[in-house]
Motif scaffolding. Sequence first.
Motif, PDB file in Angstrom:
ATOM      1  N   ASN A 141      80.723 -26.515 -58.321  1.00  0.00           N
ATOM      2  CA  ASN A 141      80.771 -25.163 -57.790  1.00  0.00           C
ATOM      3  C   ASN A 141      82.091 -24.520 -58.233  1.00  0.00           C
ATOM      4  O   ASN A 141      83.156 -25.118 -58.059  1.00  0.00           O
ATOM      5  CB  ASN A 141      80.675 -25.206 -56.260  1.00  0.00           C
ATOM      6  N   PRO A 142      82.048 -23.312 -58.801  1.00  0.00           N
ATOM      7  CA  PRO A 142      83.277 -22.731 -59.372  1.00  0.00           C
ATOM      8  C   PRO A 142      84.362 -22.419 -58.351  1.00  0.00           C
ATOM      9  O   PRO A 142      85.491 -22.147 -58.719  1.00  0.00           O
ATOM     10  CB  PRO A 142      82.788 -21.458 -60.065  1.00  0.00           C
ATOM     11  N   MET A 143      84.014 -22.482 -57.061  1.00  0.00           N
ATOM     12  CA  MET A 143      85.032 -22.267 -56.032  1.00  0.00           C
ATOM     13  C   MET A 143      85.843 -23.542 -55.771  1.00  0.00           C
ATOM     14  O   MET A 143      86.894 -23.488 -55.132  1.00  0.00           O
ATOM     15  CB  MET A 143      84.325 -21.828 -54.743  1.00  0.00           C
ATOM     16  N   GLU A 144      85.345 -24.664 -56.279  1.00  0.00           N
ATOM     17  CA  GLU A 144      86.025 -25.934 -56.015  1.00  0.00           C
ATOM     18  C   GLU A 144      87.156 -26.172 -57.017  1.00  0.00           C
ATOM     19  O   GLU A 144      87.075 -25.703 -58.160  1.00  0.00           O
ATOM     20  CB  GLU A 144      84.998 -27.074 -56.082  1.00  0.00           C
ATOM     21  N   PRO A 145      88.190 -26.912 -56.595  1.00  0.00           N
ATOM     22  CA  PRO A 145      89.324 -27.146 -57.507  1.00  0.00           C
ATOM     23  C   PRO A 145      88.944 -27.919 -58.769  1.00  0.00           C
ATOM     24  O   PRO A 145      89.691 -27.892 -59.746  1.00  0.00           O
ATOM     25  CB  PRO A 145      90.299 -27.959 -56.645  1.00  0.00           C
ATOM     26  N   ALA A 146      87.798 -28.586 -58.753  1.00  0.00           N
ATOM     27  CA  ALA A 146      87.358 -29.281 -59.968  1.00  0.00           C
ATOM     28  C   ALA A 146      87.010 -28.285 -61.079  1.00  0.00           C
ATOM     29  O   ALA A 146      86.829 -28.682 -62.234  1.00  0.00           O
ATOM     30  CB  ALA A 146      86.149 -30.159 -59.656  1.00  0.00           C
ATOM     31  N   CYS A 147      86.911 -27.018 -60.725  1.00  0.00           N
ATOM     32  CA  CYS A 147      86.714 -25.947 -61.718  1.00  0.00           C
ATOM     33  C   CYS A 147      88.045 -25.190 -61.833  1.00  0.00           C
ATOM     34  O   CYS A 147      88.347 -24.320 -61.016  1.00  0.00           O
ATOM     35  CB  CYS A 147      85.602 -25.003 -61.253  1.00  0.00           C
ATOM     36  N   PRO A 148      88.869 -25.538 -62.824  1.00  0.00           N
ATOM     37  CA  PRO A 148      90.228 -24.989 -62.885  1.00  0.00           C
ATOM     38  C   PRO A 148      90.261 -23.458 -62.984  1.00  0.00           C
ATOM     39  O   PRO A 148      89.402 -22.851 -63.615  1.00  0.00           O
ATOM     40  CB  PRO A 148      90.789 -25.607 -64.179  1.00  0.00           C
ATOM     41  N   ARG A 149      91.254 -22.895 -62.338  1.00  0.00           N
ATOM     42  CA  ARG A 149      91.455 -21.440 -62.386  1.00  0.00           C
ATOM     43  C   ARG A 149      92.949 -21.139 -62.415  1.00  0.00           C
ATOM     44  O   ARG A 149      93.752 -21.958 -61.957  1.00  0.00           O
ATOM     45  CB  ARG A 149      90.801 -20.777 -61.184  1.00  0.00           C
ATOM     46  N   ALA A 150      93.293 -19.984 -62.947  1.00  0.00           N
ATOM     47  CA  ALA A 150      94.700 -19.580 -63.003  1.00  0.00           C
ATOM     48  C   ALA A 150      94.816 -18.116 -62.630  1.00  0.00           C
ATOM     49  O   ALA A 150      93.960 -17.302 -62.990  1.00  0.00           O
ATOM     50  CB  ALA A 150      95.271 -19.806 -64.406  1.00  0.00           C
TER      51      ALA A 150
END
Lengths: 208, 208
Positions: free
Chosen positions: A123-132
């Motif tokens: 799920n893109p809200m989870e930290p496993a989906c990196p964001r900056a």
Amino acid sequence: MSKSIAVLASLFVALISLDSCAAYSAHGRQPPNLSDAVLTRRLVHQANWASVGSISTSDKIPDYPMVNILAVDDSALNGSSTGYIHFFLLNLDFTGRDTQQKNKVTFFFTEEQSNSCSKRGINPMEPACPRAMISGSVQKLDKSSPDYNDHLQAFINRHKNAEKWVAHGHHFELCELEIENIFIVAYQGGPRVIPAEEYYNAHLENTI
Amino acid sequence: MSKSIAVLASLFVALISLDSCAAYSAHGRQPPNLSDAVLTRRLVHQANWASVGSISTSDKIPDYPMVNILAVDDSALNGSSTGYIHFFLLNLDFTGRDTQQKNKVTFFFTEEQSNSCSKRGINPMEPACPRAMISGSVQKLDKSSPDYNDHLQAFINRHKNAEKWVAHGHHFELCELEIENIFIVAYQGGPRVIPAEEYYNAHLENTI
């Protein structure tokens, strides 16, 4: 024969265990040798666009956080990553207008822009989906600078249509984000701050 | 033979003309019978996540516009669109913290979240790639309300991992966006405002 079955059975158990290790984790594991700075540089370099926050000056939503989309590119003429985030700002558009009054923006990048997290079941809200989240101010690039045409050409190499934006009657300006702060949320450990110097000095070449 | 060549030549010219008609347009044409309200409802219903702007309360970037990612869903239990934007807010995360102090957010949706604009050769910054900015405030859903469990189940139907978020130790709250303003940028005509009532009353069923 029974030995073969035992070997097959143990392989099967091993595969099952492997699968359960690889299954859902909201945090996931940061790949070894992938620093936060390199990860951020990679997110930026892979992105063709960013969601860009500004402080709204619209009379419909004064002082609300506004979010808009901008085409971005951090490439040098040869396509390699520089980390310097370039974008075209249109003075008629939300971001262009807002930043004329309050020059504070945040550029948001997520690995899900390429749908790669959801394709992996993350799920893109989870930290496993990196964001900056890269915050700073808009700086117009000086057209008389010796580097200007290289920056423009590098941008057009990625965004072919930008050539038409420039030729169009609207007032587009090629700009650069002057970075004040970088947050990254990726894997374990909650949000981290990356100093701009560390971000610019990271070497991306060997990691993609 | 020369006649065949002439026919081929005219076909070729026709194809070239067709191609130049279909080629790049920054604005594109709004499909007939697709109102702005329906288009916005479609953007929202198709999205699994949004880029969400808030006013930062971080001491690194006080009063900057912050942008974060939230999983969203506007579905009823049967999966149909309601327009009501639901999301989980984590009080440890940027958006959760910021909105405790300033409850003003903008949810940003772009058709490029599914990569469908770039696949059609449209730059996602151009109006031919529809986008919507939906601003308002965060309202926590009342757990004792008779509808709460339906909202929660509808959300989990789309976001399977949300079941684990709820079970996790963190403080997740299922929330709804109370809409104050909607901007859409799509095709010709610059940004338009859509009244929330018009947005909620739009019928999506026959258009996707």
